[in-house]
Design a protein around this motif. Structure first.
Motif, mmCIF file in Angstrom:
data_model
loop_
_atom_site.group_PDB
_atom_site.id
_atom_site.type_symbol
_atom_site.label_atom_id
_atom_site.label_comp_id
_atom_site.label_asym_id
_atom_site.label_seq_id
_atom_site.Cartn_x
_atom_site.Cartn_y
_atom_site.Cartn_z
ATOM 1 N N VAL A 136 79.459 44.619 -15.657
ATOM 2 C CA VAL A 136 78.043 44.303 -15.802
ATOM 3 C C VAL A 136 77.788 43.011 -15.036
ATOM 4 O O VAL A 136 78.341 41.961 -15.375
ATOM 5 C CB VAL A 136 77.638 44.147 -17.277
ATOM 6 N N THR A 154 74.857 46.378 -21.733
ATOM 7 C CA THR A 154 73.636 46.442 -20.922
ATOM 8 C C THR A 154 72.411 46.692 -21.799
ATOM 9 O O THR A 154 71.357 46.077 -21.611
ATOM 10 C CB THR A 154 73.772 47.534 -19.857
ATOM 11 N N THR A 196 68.964 44.224 -22.421
ATOM 12 C CA THR A 196 67.572 44.647 -22.292
ATOM 13 C C THR A 196 66.775 44.413 -23.573
ATOM 14 O O THR A 196 65.541 44.388 -23.526
ATOM 15 C CB THR A 196 67.516 46.143 -21.922
ATOM 16 N N CYS A 249 64.732 42.064 -18.866
ATOM 17 C CA CYS A 249 65.482 42.321 -17.646
ATOM 18 C C CYS A 249 65.411 43.804 -17.274
ATOM 19 O O CYS A 249 64.941 44.645 -18.044
ATOM 20 C CB CYS A 249 66.940 41.887 -17.820
ATOM 21 N N TYR A 271 67.833 46.945 -14.940
ATOM 22 C CA TYR A 271 69.190 47.175 -14.430
ATOM 23 C C TYR A 271 69.234 48.467 -13.630
ATOM 24 O O TYR A 271 68.402 49.363 -13.777
ATOM 25 C CB TYR A 271 70.202 47.223 -15.572
ATOM 26 N N SER A 291 72.502 51.216 -12.109
ATOM 27 C CA SER A 291 73.916 51.555 -12.220
ATOM 28 C C SER A 291 74.377 52.260 -10.953
ATOM 29 O O SER A 291 73.596 52.947 -10.279
ATOM 30 C CB SER A 291 74.165 52.452 -13.440
ATOM 31 N N SER A 337 74.093 46.594 -12.592
ATOM 32 C CA SER A 337 73.487 45.397 -12.006
ATOM 33 C C SER A 337 72.241 45.040 -12.804
ATOM 34 O O SER A 337 71.246 45.767 -12.779
ATOM 35 C CB SER A 337 73.147 45.636 -10.539
ATOM 36 N N VAL A 338 72.303 43.922 -13.539
ATOM 37 C CA VAL A 338 71.206 43.482 -14.410
ATOM 38 C C VAL A 338 70.516 42.294 -13.745
ATOM 39 O O VAL A 338 71.169 41.305 -13.389
ATOM 40 C CB VAL A 338 71.722 43.093 -15.808
#
Length: 496
Positions: free
Chosen positions: A159, A211, A215, A220, A222, A224, A245-246
């Motif tokens: 992550v 993840t 959130t 945020c 994200y 994947s 990817s956050v």
């Protein structure tokens, strides 16, 4: 007559015989031997091992439960006793287990002794009970999970948390929330990157769970992606590495943002220039001209993004010369919720480095009327003399732009506040601390009670009684602090 009849009823008697080995008078039994002679002739513990080995991981201190399970067990616990008996399960199938208990040994001796009592039928109906001691030697053996952790580069999912900001205050808040809810326990490694942190996991489900946690606590978004590592053509199985990817919003606490006019109207007919009070699961904004507040959710922000017009490095220190609270303000049509924790005021300020040089005070309106008084220091943006690059700000009329925007009050000397701070925080290994930004983060925790609701604060030494000249800055009350608990290897305190 009844008494005489009762006396005529025969009573049961037991036949006594002599032991065929020692001649001792005993009750009759199929073996015709006493217990001592029977034990000399028959050993029911024959075939049961009296020594064994236990495998313990030196890093996580778990024990191997055959064939491949590692369990956590303390000394003289039921879990450890079950592991010891499982080691000799096959040998105990021929006898009946009556009792099992530990015999105390030195914790550092690497020896575990178990006293076992068993029963077995011998010579056609005679039951013999015997007690013996089994000694286990504890050997160090690294478990599979710790092998992967020590490998440093092993991971199945990662992550990647990123934020395009010049400071790490949001990551300091994120770190404390992760520690509060213990979301770091399943990570194999945490590494620092220029714009954020990377969390590595051996199981994809743990990465997805983390993840989803991000959130829920921050606004945020994200994405994947997967990378193929290997492919077995015979069984048609694939091995992937997954990355999440956050991205965190670039808006942080005490940032000044400029909203497009359409978005400002959607949020309750706000002004375009706003100050960010805090960032939790949504972005909290306040209009310093009207005290209107708005909460921007993550979905709303990423649909219509807005950006800060300056960084904390662009703020200038001002001195308050006069301040006058505004009692009756003309309200506009369609105004939203007003803040009850702030006071609207007219304020006249001057730059601290120009104090005494002239008396051209700058007028501005501020939401800090409940904190400021003449002579106080406050950080603000000199918008009239600053060079900002923002599309929404460029479309605003010059008459609608204030000369100065006051952001936050400067309280007592930072070194004195640090010396008298009687609380501390935990932090993760792998997350370095920028001293200036981290000290500002601690001060923000003291100044904003709402901001520290999701953070565990621990007592650091005895409570310090504040003197009369040192009560002008906010502190954390004792009711909000926790007693320091035992710490794991992946968690450190500030002083360590």
């Amino acid at each position: 007559m009844e008494t005489e009849m009762e006396n005529l009823v025969p009573t049961q008697t037991y036949g006594m015989i002599l032991c065929c080995e020692c001649g001792r008078e005993i009750l009759s039994n199929p073996s015709n031997m006493c217990v001592d002679c029977l034990r000399c002739k028959v050993d029911i513990t024959d075939g049961i091992p009296k020594h064994g080995n236990l495998l313990q991981c030196k890093k996580c201190e778990r024990y191997l439960s055959p064939p491949a399970t590692w369990i956590s067990a303390s000394l003289e616990s039921r879990e450890l006793l079950a592991v010891c008996l499982k080691r000799m399960k096959t040998a105990l199938q021929r006898v009946r287990l009556v009792d099992a208990s530990f015999i105390w040994t030195e914790p550092h001796s690497k020896r575990v002794k178990v006293k076992i009592t068993i029963q077995k039928e011998v010579d056609g109906g005679t039951f013999l009970e015997q007690t013996f001691i089994v000694e286990y030697v504890v050997h160090n053996h690294m478990c599979t999970d710790c092998h992967r952790v020590e490998a440093k580069d092993f991971w199945n999912s990662s992550v990647q948390v990123r934020q395009k900001a010049t400071h790490k205050k949001t990551f300091y808040y994120l770190e404390q929330v992760i520690l509060k809810y213990k979301m770091h326990q399943n990570t194999t490694k945490i590494s620092e990157r220029p714009n954020g942190l990377d969390f590595f996991y051996s199981i994809k489900q743990d990465a997805r769970k983390f993840t989803d946690f991000l959130t829920n606590i921050l606004p945020c978004r994200y994405q994947s992606s997967q990378k193929l590592i290997s492919h077995d053509t015979h069984s048609n199985t694939y091995n992937y590495k997954t990355s999440f990817s956050v991205e965190l919003p670039p808006v942080c606490k005490d940032d000044i943002v400029c909203l497009p006019k359409k978005i400002a109207q959607q949020l309750g007919n706000l002004g375009q220039l706003l100050i960010c009070l805090r960032v939790t699961n949504c972005i909290h904004l306040i209009d310093f001209n009207t005290l209107q507040i708005a909460e921007v959710s993550g979905s709303f922000f990423w649909r219509d993004q807005f950006f800060p017009i300056c960084s904390p490095k662009n703020l200038v220190e001002f001195t308050v010369m006069e301040i006058e609270p505004i009692r009756n303000r003309h309200t506009k049509l369609g105004e939203g919720t007003l803040s009850s924790k702030h006071t609207l005021a007219d304020c006249w300020v001057i730059k601290s480095n120009e104090l005494g040089m002239h008396e051209d005070y700058v007028h501005t309106r501020t939401h800090l009327g409940h904190l400021l008084k003449p002579g106080d220091l406050v950080m603000g943006l000199d918008l009239k003399n600053s060079n900002t690059n923002n599309d929404a700000l460029g479309l605003m009329k010059e008459s609608d732009l204030p000369d100065v925007i006051l952001v936050r009050k400067i309280f007592a000397d930072r070194q004195r506040r640090r010396r008298r701070r009687n609380w501390k925080l935990k932090h993760l290994k792998g997350n370095s601390k920028d001293n200036d930004n981290y000290m500002e983060f601690l001060e923000e925790l003291e100044e904003d009670k709402e901001f520290r609701k999701n953070i565990d604060i621990y007592i650091d030494g005895p409570d310090v009684q504040s003197s009369a000249d040192e009560t002008e800055y906010p502190t954390v009350s004792l009711k909000e602090m926790l007693q320091d608990l035992s710490l794991k290897d992946d968690v450190e305190m500030e002083g360590e």
